[in-house]
Design a protein around this motif. Structure first.
Motif, PDB file in Angstrom:
ATOM      1  N   GLY A  97       0.814  -1.206   0.000  1.00 21.01           N
ATOM      2  CA  GLY A  97       0.000   0.000   0.000  1.00 21.01           C
ATOM      3  C   GLY A  97       0.846   1.253   0.000  1.00 21.01           C
ATOM      4  O   GLY A  97       0.533   2.243  -0.685  1.00 21.01           O
ATOM      5  N   LYS A 102      -2.880   3.350  -1.529  1.00 21.32           N
ATOM      6  CA  LYS A 102      -3.934   2.640  -0.809  1.00 21.32           C
ATOM      7  C   LYS A 102      -5.034   2.150  -1.735  1.00 21.32           C
ATOM      8  O   LYS A 102      -5.603   1.070  -1.542  1.00 21.32           O
ATOM      9  CB  LYS A 102      -4.520   3.552   0.267  1.00 21.32           C
ATOM     10  CG  LYS A 102      -5.599   2.904   1.126  1.00 21.32           C
ATOM     11  CD  LYS A 102      -6.025   3.812   2.263  1.00 21.32           C
ATOM     12  CE  LYS A 102      -7.082   3.126   3.145  1.00 21.32           C
ATOM     13  NZ  LYS A 102      -7.464   3.970   4.306  1.00 21.32           N
ATOM     14  N   ASP A 103      -5.343   2.908  -2.776  1.00 21.95           N
ATOM     15  CA  ASP A 103      -6.436   2.528  -3.672  1.00 21.95           C
ATOM     16  C   ASP A 103      -6.103   1.318  -4.530  1.00 21.95           C
ATOM     17  O   ASP A 103      -6.999   0.705  -5.129  1.00 21.95           O
ATOM     18  CB  ASP A 103      -6.803   3.706  -4.572  1.00 21.95           C
ATOM     19  CG  ASP A 103      -5.638   4.141  -5.460  1.00 21.95           C
ATOM     20  OD1 ASP A 103      -4.484   4.129  -4.968  1.00 21.95           O
ATOM     21  OD2 ASP A 103      -5.876   4.477  -6.630  1.00 21.95           O
ATOM     22  N   CYS A 106      -5.807  -4.235  -1.718  1.00 18.65           N
ATOM     23  CA  CYS A 106      -6.922  -4.639  -0.854  1.00 18.65           C
ATOM     24  C   CYS A 106      -6.560  -5.905  -0.088  1.00 18.65           C
ATOM     25  O   CYS A 106      -6.194  -6.922  -0.687  1.00 18.65           O
ATOM     26  CB  CYS A 106      -8.189  -4.883  -1.677  1.00 18.65           C
ATOM     27  SG  CYS A 106      -9.610  -5.431  -0.675  1.00 18.65           S
ATOM     28  N   HIS A 122      -4.851  -0.749   7.934  1.00 18.85           N
ATOM     29  CA  HIS A 122      -5.997   0.078   7.544  1.00 18.85           C
ATOM     30  C   HIS A 122      -5.554   1.430   6.993  1.00 18.85           C
ATOM     31  O   HIS A 122      -6.223   1.991   6.112  1.00 18.85           O
ATOM     32  CB  HIS A 122      -6.915   0.290   8.751  1.00 18.85           C
ATOM     33  CG  HIS A 122      -7.688  -0.929   9.149  1.00 18.85           C
ATOM     34  ND1 HIS A 122      -8.808  -1.351   8.466  1.00 18.85           N
ATOM     35  CD2 HIS A 122      -7.494  -1.818  10.159  1.00 18.85           C
ATOM     36  CE1 HIS A 122      -9.289  -2.450   9.036  1.00 18.85           C
ATOM     37  NE2 HIS A 122      -8.510  -2.754  10.074  1.00 18.85           N
ATOM     38  N   GLN A 126      -6.746  -0.932   1.586  1.00 21.24           N
ATOM     39  CA  GLN A 126      -8.179  -1.137   1.762  1.00 21.24           C
ATOM     40  C   GLN A 126      -8.398  -2.539   2.334  1.00 21.24           C
ATOM     41  O   GLN A 126      -7.614  -3.459   2.084  1.00 21.24           O
ATOM     42  CB  GLN A 126      -8.898  -0.981   0.431  1.00 21.24           C
ATOM     43  CG  GLN A 126      -8.671   0.391  -0.210  1.00 21.24           C
ATOM     44  CD  GLN A 126      -9.305   0.490  -1.578  1.00 21.24           C
ATOM     45  OE1 GLN A 126     -10.485   0.752  -1.708  1.00 21.24           O
ATOM     46  NE2 GLN A 126      -8.495   0.277  -2.613  1.00 21.24           N
ATOM     47  N   ALA A 128     -11.366  -5.616   2.870  1.00 20.99           N
ATOM     48  CA  ALA A 128     -12.691  -6.132   2.537  1.00 20.99           C
ATOM     49  C   ALA A 128     -12.877  -7.496   3.180  1.00 20.99           C
ATOM     50  O   ALA A 128     -11.920  -8.267   3.309  1.00 20.99           O
ATOM     51  CB  ALA A 128     -12.857  -6.235   1.020  1.00 20.99           C
ATOM     52  N   PRO A 135     -12.621  -3.536  -4.063  1.00 22.59           N
ATOM     53  CA  PRO A 135     -12.720  -2.467  -5.063  1.00 22.59           C
ATOM     54  C   PRO A 135     -12.329  -2.975  -6.456  1.00 22.59           C
ATOM     55  O   PRO A 135     -11.299  -3.628  -6.619  1.00 22.59           O
ATOM     56  CB  PRO A 135     -11.745  -1.408  -4.561  1.00 22.59           C
ATOM     57  CG  PRO A 135     -11.589  -1.692  -3.098  1.00 22.59           C
ATOM     58  CD  PRO A 135     -11.699  -3.167  -2.963  1.00 22.59           C
ATOM     59  N   CYS A 138      -8.715  -2.001  -7.792  1.00 25.20           N
ATOM     60  CA  CYS A 138      -7.450  -2.347  -7.137  1.00 25.20           C
ATOM     61  C   CYS A 138      -6.684  -3.354  -7.992  1.00 25.20           C
ATOM     62  O   CYS A 138      -7.279  -4.170  -8.691  1.00 25.20           O
ATOM     63  CB  CYS A 138      -7.680  -2.876  -5.725  1.00 25.20           C
ATOM     64  SG  CYS A 138      -8.247  -4.567  -5.633  1.00 25.20           S
TER      65      CYS A 138
END
Length: 500
Positions: A97, A102-103, A106, A122, A126, A128, A135, A138
């Motif tokens: 990340g 970060k985007d 995941c 965190h 990301q 999930a 996302p 990603c």
């Protein structure tokens, strides 16, 4: 009283250090990255890339570098990084990340493990807990083999994410961290998630399930508990190489590392003589002799005679109590560790990192390791007494089973030798991986303790089969492996009765 130790038989002749050692790893990593690019482009017919590493070789850095390079390739939409345990993935997700944004990353976690995820993850990735929450934009999905291999999960991934550039599977590359820890039956459930697999790991890792009688009734050469990369040693669609340098150990420990990987062409150490130091000013008597020897960096074996009889060979409260006295005296003086710092190329940058009790650190100063849970319970009781007496933090001193501590790092390791008090070699006490993990956690010093009789046991033990399924490493006979490893230790013996 003072105690004399017999020096080991093996030295570090021919070893490279600092940037010259690190460059060997970089060269192999560059070749692996080139192979992956060619495989993604379709110019070579490769299905697997395997990077074999010794403990502390910096393999996680290589893995993260290859992931970052892969997602930049024009024929790569997304990749996945898997491992057997959640705690292996958290630092990887964090580092990726930070590197990619970060985007782009995941962490795909179970709801049960969600509450344990560190805050740092965190902040940089990301998170999930359901497939639909990943996302779509990603490029890196990080998850355990259990999570991605769950029933129906591959179909859900295709449904929500679509295919990668390959047009069939959801990922273009499947990266496996600590690949030699993942058993075949777990890998089989995720093998179809990408056309290319990259496995990176320590070949001395313990498999997560004890190797026993092969339960597979079909092909006698296939064992679902076997570490999955071992099936592809001579496969034409597999490219493999060894990372020939280690970053973790002190230079004086290199012969021990080499003893675990005798078939490798070379194994070097980034740290050079004098790059690590252990300060124990103020000790005297037996404790001074023992800790002075450990501070030399040379792996140390102390055989202790005259103790009361143990409950069992590997559940030895009297031996743990002896260790407690040694550790008590260590923390009673000005104890600290010095570590030479290096730049990215492995050259000393002129800085020295000093750690002492009470400092905030990710890696414990001292770890006490044993193979059995009950022995660790006894060691934990001793640790709690010492923490209270000396006002120690959790990271100053801890105890763990060997199996639980694989993949971890600490300053000084104190371990009960897996063969202490044993009357014979068996699948548990002579496991290659268990001894490898015990011996390769420390950055500064290793003290192994045992009851007398290791040499007699190894000289008289009956021959056993050499390399069972799932056990990495080259060993002709268990006793020969143990003898080769013991030859790298400085050794001393004490009779506690005569010292009273």
């Amino acid at each position: 009283m003072t105690l004399e130790f017999t020096p080991p038989q093996n030295g570090t002749a021919g070893a490279l250090h600092h940037a010259r050692a690190a460059a060997r790893n970089s060269a192999v990593a560059d070749k692996a990255t080139g192979q992956l690019r060619d495989a993604l482009s379709g110019s070579v017919d490769l299905q697997r890339i395997l990077l074999k590493a010794a403990a502390g070789a910096g393999k996680s850095y290589v893995l993260k570098t290859m992931v970052a390079d892969a997602v930049m390739h024009h024929r790569c939409v997304r990749v996945s990084v898997i491992a057997f345990q959640n705690r292996q993935l958290w630092p990887i997700a964090t580092a990726l990340g930070k590197a990619l944004g970060k985007d782009q990353v995941c962490l795909f976690s179970s709801e049960r493990a969600y509450g344990d995820i560190p805050a740092d993850v965190h902040r940089h990735a990301q998170v999930a807990t359901s497939t639909s929450a990943i996302p779509s934009g990603c490029t890196v999905v990080v998850a355990t083999s259990h999570k991605l291999g769950a029933i129906g999960e591959p179909k859900r991934l295709l449904q929500y994410l679509g295919t990668g550039a390959n047009g069939e599977a959801p990922f273009d590359v499947l990266f496996v961290d600590e690949a030699w820890q993942l058993p075949h039956h777990r890998f089989d459930r995720v093998a179809g998630l990408a056309p290319i697999t990259v496995g990176v790991g320590d070949v001395g890792q313990l498999p997560p399930i004890e190797i026993g009688t092969n339960p597979w009734r079909g092909d006698s050469g296939y064992n679902p508990y076997r570490a999955w990369p071992t099936q592809y040693d001579n496969d034409p669609h597999t490219w493999s190489a060894e990372l020939p340098a280690v970053w973790r150990p002190a230079a004086e420990q290199l012969p021990l590392w080499r003893a675990f990987y005798p078939e490798w062409g070379e194994l070097n150490c980034v740290a050079a003589t004098g790059d690590r130091a252990v300060h124990t000013d103020g000790l005297d008597g037996l404790a001074a002799s023992v800790w002075r020897q450990v501070a030399s960096g040379v792996p140390t074996l102390l055989e202790v005679d005259g103790l009361e009889q143990p409950e069992a060979a590997d559940v030895d409260l009297p031996l743990i109590t002896f260790v407690e006295h040694l550790v008590d005296e260590l923390f009673a003086v000005d104890f600290r560790l010095d570590t030479c710092q290096y730049d990215a190329a492995g050259s000393p940058n002129g800085e020295i990192l000093t750690r002492k009790p009470g400092d905030e650190t990710d890696d414990p100063l001292v770890a006490i390791l044993a193979t059995r849970n009950q022995a660790v319970d006894d060691a934990t009781d001793a640790v709690e007494r010492l923490r209270e007496k000396h006002g120690l933090a959790d990271t100053d001193l801890m105890a763990s089973t060997v199996d639980s501590w694989q993949g971890q790092t600490n300053g000084i390791t104190i371990a009960l030798h897996p063969l202490t008090g044993a009357s014979e070699l068996d699948e548990f006490n002579s496991a290659f991986g268990r001894l490898a993990v015990t011996c390769t956690r420390a950055t500064h010093g290793l003290l192994m303790v045992a009851r007398p009789g290791l040499d007699t046991l190894l000289n008289e033990a009956p021959a056993r089969p050499g390399t069972p399924f799932g056990e990495p490493g080259n060993r002709h006979l268990p006793r020969q492996t143990h003898q080769r490893i013991l030859a790298t230790f400085a050794r001393g013996t004490i009779n506690v009765i005569s010292e009273k």
